[in-house]
Design an enzyme around this catalytic site. Structure first.
Site, PDB file in Angstrom:
ATOM      1  CG  ASP A  51      -1.980   1.034   1.218  1.00 35.86           C
ATOM      2  OD1 ASP A  51      -1.763   2.113   0.621  1.00 35.86           O
ATOM      3  OD2 ASP A  51      -3.052   0.788   1.790  1.00 35.86           O
TER       4      ASP A  51
ATOM      5  CE  LYS B  40      -5.993  11.245   1.231  1.00 36.57           C
ATOM      6  NZ  LYS B  40      -7.288  11.265   1.950  1.00 36.57           N
TER       7      LYS B  40
END
Length: 205
Positions: free
Chosen positions: A107, A111
């Protein structure tokens, strides 16, 4: 697509022969560890092709780890184990050293506020250093996310890792022949290039 939470997953895993329940767990030099294994697509194929070697899939979410259990059953594997330990606590739960750690399509947590969750953030790299035997041991990473790959390169260099091999196009590199392609890779290989690197911990690690 994220899986719907399976409230029975952990109890089913606890009944499974190849689910690690007792810690600290002793790893060996020739064990292959994959951190954040997801559904276990790559590591299950590696285990199938190398029946005399032990593999450990580390996936903290039981719902996802259950998919690995299903692959083990489908392929009749006897050499792939599952751990639901959080990667931030590897050094607390594993003893011994390994020569090989993999990160596969992790992953990317794009952000900025989630930087510390990225599996190549300094705190995670320190965990891998603890488990890797020496400077000849290898850390492998492959991802289709360019931003995560570039971040990982910077993080590795900033934290005293040696980059042994780096490419932005795994499928056209010298390592393509031994690369085990996931279903995602096969589906998108004509449209998406896969980034790949091999690194080792530095002399003072």
């Amino acid at each position: 697509m994220r899986l719907r939470n399976d409230k029975f997953a952990l109890s089913e895993l606890n009944e499974f022969k190849f689910f690690i329940k007792n810690y600290p767990f002793n790893i060996k030099e020739d064990d292959i560890l994959e951190i954040g294994s997801g559904k276990g697509e790559m590591i299950s194929q590696m285990a199938l092709l190398n029946p005399n070697q032990r593999f450990i899939a580390i996936e903290k979410y039981p719902t996802v780890a259950k998919k690995i259990m299903q692959k083990i059953k489908e392929l009749n594997l006897e050499n792939l184990y599952i751990s639901c330990i959080d990667a931030s606590k590897l050094s607390e739960n594993f003893i011994g050293k390994t020569n090989t750690i993999w990160l596969t399509f992790s992953d990317p947590w794009p952000k900025k506020r989630h930087e510390k969750r990225r599996l190549t953030y300094k705190s995670f790299l320190d965990q891998y250093k603890f488990l890797l035997k020496d400077k000849n041991s290898n850390f492998y990473l492959k991802t289709d996310n360019d931003l995560f790959f570039n971040y990982s390169l910077e993080s590795l260099q900033e934290n005293n890792w040696n980059l042994k091999f780096v490419t932005g196009d795994l499928h056209n590199s010298i390592y393509n022949e031994t690369n085990i392609k996931t279903g995602y890779e096969i589906k998108w290989m004509d449209k998406t290039k896969i980034n790949f690197l091999i690194a080792s911990k530095g002399e003072n690690a």
